[in-house]
Write an enzyme that holds these catalytic residues in place. Sequence first.
Site, short mmCIF file in Angstrom:
data_model
loop_
_atom_site.label_atom_id
_atom_site.label_comp_id
_atom_site.label_asym_id
_atom_site.label_seq_id
_atom_site.Cartn_x
_atom_site.Cartn_y
_atom_site.Cartn_z
N GLU A 130 -16.28 5.06 5.05
CA GLU A 130 -15.27 4.68 6.19
C GLU A 130 -15.39 5.56 7.13
O GLU A 130 -16.25 6.36 7.25
CB GLU A 130 -13.85 4.39 5.73
CG GLU A 130 -13.35 5.61 5.15
CD GLU A 130 -11.82 5.52 4.63
OE1 GLU A 130 -11.05 4.69 4.95
OE2 GLU A 130 -11.50 6.29 3.78
N LYS A 138 -2.60 6.87 1.10
CA LYS A 138 -2.57 7.22 2.36
C LYS A 138 -1.54 8.29 2.65
O LYS A 138 -0.57 8.13 2.95
CB LYS A 138 -2.00 6.03 3.24
CG LYS A 138 -2.39 5.88 4.81
CD LYS A 138 -2.47 4.58 5.24
CE LYS A 138 -2.42 4.61 6.70
NZ LYS A 138 -3.39 5.26 7.36
N ARG A 180 0.82 -1.29 -0.07
CA ARG A 180 0.09 0.02 -0.26
C ARG A 180 0.75 1.17 0.10
O ARG A 180 0.51 2.20 -0.71
CB ARG A 180 -1.11 -0.06 0.98
CG ARG A 180 -2.19 1.10 1.12
CD ARG A 180 -2.85 1.04 2.29
NE ARG A 180 -2.42 1.09 3.54
CZ ARG A 180 -3.03 0.92 4.57
NH1 ARG A 180 -4.50 0.47 4.51
NH2 ARG A 180 -2.58 0.80 5.73
C1 LIG Z 1 -8.62 6.30 6.40
C2 LIG Z 1 -8.52 5.13 6.91
N1 LIG Z 1 -9.31 3.98 6.74
C3 LIG Z 1 -9.13 2.80 7.02
C4 LIG Z 1 -8.02 2.29 7.68
C5 LIG Z 1 -7.43 0.92 8.13
O1 LIG Z 1 -6.42 0.57 7.54
P1 LIG Z 1 -5.50 -0.62 8.22
O2 LIG Z 1 -6.39 -1.85 8.45
O3 LIG Z 1 -4.51 -0.79 7.19
O4 LIG Z 1 -5.03 0.01 9.46
C6 LIG Z 1 -6.89 3.33 7.98
C7 LIG Z 1 -6.01 3.10 8.82
O5 LIG Z 1 -4.84 3.22 8.34
C8 LIG Z 1 -7.07 4.91 7.56
O6 LIG Z 1 -6.45 5.67 7.81
#
Ligand SMILES: Cc1ncc(COP(=O)(O)O)c(C=O)c1O
Length: 330
Positions: free
Chosen positions: A214, A181, A84
Amino acid sequence: MAQSELNVQSLDAAAVLAALRSLRDRQPVKFAAFYSSQLGGIVTDPALMVLPFDDHMVHRGHGIFDTAALVGGRIYDLEAHLDRFFGSAERSRLKMPGARAALRDIIVHTAAVSRLRDGAIRYWLSSGPGSFDLVPAAGAEPGFFVMVFGGLSYPTRWYTDGLRVMTTTYPIKPPLYAITKATNYLPNVLMQMEAKAAGLDNGVFIDDAGNIGESSNMNLAFVTRDGVLRHPKFEHVLPGCTSLRLLDLARSTVGHGVLTGVEVCDIPVAEGRAAREMLLLGSSIKVAPIVEWDGRPIGDGKPGPAARALLQLLEQDMRSGDRLIDVPRL
Ligand SMILES: Cc1ncc(COP(=O)(O)O)c(C=O)c1O
């Protein structure tokens, strides 16, 4: 005109160091180790965990990051987080400062130097210092930083009693920015502040088509009345490493556990509200039940069996699955 009482000094290097230390004394932090490509090494004194102000990640948000969990002296699912990270870098037109294997080695070594056995490893890529322009400065070297710390902690009540959330009034990020991200978390910060100000635990982003997105730093998922685990499509939310892994693990339990199916699909708000369970998923929260959304109960308003089963499944994978990298003891 009244005499100003302004007392701003010009500081030499020793005074700056003393001021950085005093800042940490006033606001203690437990950051165990920090690698900086700009420093060319690792520091363990939080006062020294700094970036030059002209780094474009600081003043333009031209940077990306990712976070992997450190569990019992092992890093969980680092390759998925690195995939990612590299995808975010490409979409952000950021240059990598080295090969993937070299970055992975730096992450593991910084974790070793931290001596923490449990916590979080967060790492960033910046376009580098050199100007206050928009585009990276000529000859700017990309910066790579790794921070090892205790991780975010959440109240026990979130797991025992469940969370209460609200639909945020802030707009969801457009898909390109949602799946990347980047260090631009303003909407995420504002939605969480808004929820806290309303006496709630977190917010929910809804997209322009009326489908569920989300939460602030976590994905959302639902369990329908007939036991199907449903997750929003990953084109307009961050592809959570926890969600992707958990969906795979959950598929293997269908038919001999609490779930009757697993689906990744658009979830209109009305369908989410009618769910039996609503869940938050993420590296820091793992799996937590939401029991109330916009003042209305989800299911019977209590944490449900799927939340418990999925948390157990994930914790087992984090402790003894095949996605763990050992951190050497130094
Ligand atoms: C906006 C957002 N959505 C979802 C997630 C969940 O991602 P992960 O399961 O990789 O921590 C995160 C965390 O990193 C996030 O910042």
